[in-house]
Design an enzyme around this catalytic site. Structure first.
Site, PDB file in Angstrom:
ATOM      1  N   THR A  72      22.317  36.362  64.818  1.00 54.87           N
ATOM      2  CA  THR A  72      22.821  37.717  65.105  1.00 54.87           C
ATOM      3  C   THR A  72      23.686  38.224  63.949  1.00 54.87           C
ATOM      4  OG1 THR A  72      22.851  37.099  67.452  1.00 54.87           O
ATOM      5  CG2 THR A  72      23.989  39.135  66.836  1.00 54.87           C
ATOM      6  N   HIS A 134      11.710  33.350  64.689  1.00 53.65           N
ATOM      7  CA  HIS A 134      12.170  31.989  64.954  1.00 53.65           C
ATOM      8  C   HIS A 134      11.065  30.974  64.646  1.00 53.65           C
ATOM      9  CE1 HIS A 134      16.080  32.838  66.502  1.00 53.65           C
ATOM     10  NE2 HIS A 134      15.713  33.322  67.668  1.00 53.65           N
ATOM     11  N   ARG A 156      22.471  25.882  60.479  1.00 51.10           N
ATOM     12  CA  ARG A 156      23.818  25.593  60.990  1.00 51.10           C
ATOM     13  C   ARG A 156      23.909  24.101  61.271  1.00 51.10           C
ATOM     14  NH1 ARG A 156      26.417  28.485  66.413  1.00 51.10           N
ATOM     15  NH2 ARG A 156      28.615  28.162  65.891  1.00 51.10           N
TER      16      ARG A 156
END
Length: 326
Positions: A72, A134, A156
């Site tokens: 996001t 994705h 991440r």
């Protein structure tokens, strides 16, 4: 009586029924193993259509990620950078009235839900078109991989990604999800049975491509972006050949973009407190904490040891590593 128009739908249903399935960490009662990744059944059809029908343009920009790794925030930053000349005023910017997922949509989701008007709108989007995915790199449509369009990938550290995914999927009430305990969900994650996973092959696909074709794929880490946002926003701008990296006002522009896209700013916007994306996920669920190291509040010593070993085993020798903040 059957009609010709029924045939593709029947073929898609047959395909989904023929795929291996497991309960896993994701927005579905179970996940299908499709093209070597775990995909919610509703998206198998969309991925097929995306691969067959999407026509990439050379100036398209894709934001790619495995879910819950900073998507996001990267969408907001990329939108603000790429559209700076169109929306130079930060007082009435589209990001103040639209969720980043509306401004940078997922074509595979559009095709999955047969959002006809939105699919048509893909060809009419102002250029450069900003889109997201994705999908693992090997499952991208060939028109994307073979064109000159650019991909910005955000990763991440797997500890925080798991916690963010666990929190996110336990909050989605609109779909019937397996009720995993934290420990059960962790086992699924460790086995790679997570939506669009295994997470390690997802990251490695884009990582290797970013090394082979650095002009095609820019690989970012969420932790780096948090720790030195100015430096990495400049990297994104340079990757996109944005004019904001030139001229005396570039620093001020970049600082304004960062301020506009700050987690706290976006979380407190009315548009991100209400409404849904694709009538499924509430906007507010995309803004939880935005922190580094929150995983320490969830992991037992044995979980830390297990995931550390998996990271070492799966990523070792690739050159890709993560700082584990605790």
């Amino acid at each position: 009586m059957s009609f010709a128009s029924d045939k593709p739908a029947n073929e898609e249903n047959d395909l989904t029924l023929s795929l291996p399935k497991e309960s896993g960490l994701g927005a579905a009662p179970y996940l299908n193993l499709f093209q070597d990744f775990w995909c919610p059944p509703v998206y198998v059809k969309g991925v097929n259509k995306f691969q067959k029908h999407f026509d990439a343009k050379d100036n398209d920009v894709f934001v790619a990620s495995i879910p819950k790794s900073g998507t996001t925030w990267l969408k907001a930053l990329t939108f603000a950078i790429a559209n700076h000349q169109r929306f130079s005023s930060f007082d009435n910017h589209p990001l103040l009235s639209s969720n980043p997922h509306e401004l940078v949509p997922f074509p595979e989701f559009m095709y999955s839900y047969d959002l006809h008007d939105q699919i048509i709108s893909l060809s009419n989007m102002s250029e450069p078109r900003l889109l997201s995915t994705h999908l693992p790199f090997p499952s991208l449509p060939q028109s994307i991989t073979k064109s000159n369009c650019k991909i910005i990938y955000i990763s991440r550290n797997p500890f925080d990604t798991f916690v963010s995914a666990w929190e996110f999927f336990t909050k989605i009430k609109s779909v019937s999800l397996p009720e995993f305990t934290l420990e059960e969900a962790f086992e699924k994650y460790c086995n790679g049975i997570t939506v669009f996973g295994p997470w390690w092959s997802h990251m490695l696909g884009y990582w290797k491509e970013s090394i082979t074709r650095p002009n095609k794929v820019l690989f970012l880490k969420y932790e780096d972006l948090k720790e030195d946002t100015v430096f990495h926003v400049k990297r994104i701008a340079e990757f996109l050949d944005s004019p904001i990296t030139q001229g005396g006002e570039s620093t001020a522009v970049i600082e304004n973009i960062i301020k506009l896209c700050r987690f706290e700013t976006m979380k407190n916007l009315e548009v991100n407190k209400s409404g849904h994306i694709y009538n499924i996920t509430e906007n507010k669920h995309f803004f939880r904490k935005g922190e580094i190291g929150d995983w320490i509040n969830y992991f037992s010593p044995s979980m830390i040891e297990k995931l550390s070993k998996i990271i070492e085993e799966k990523l070792g020798g690739s050159g890709l590593s993560f700082k584990v903040h605790s």
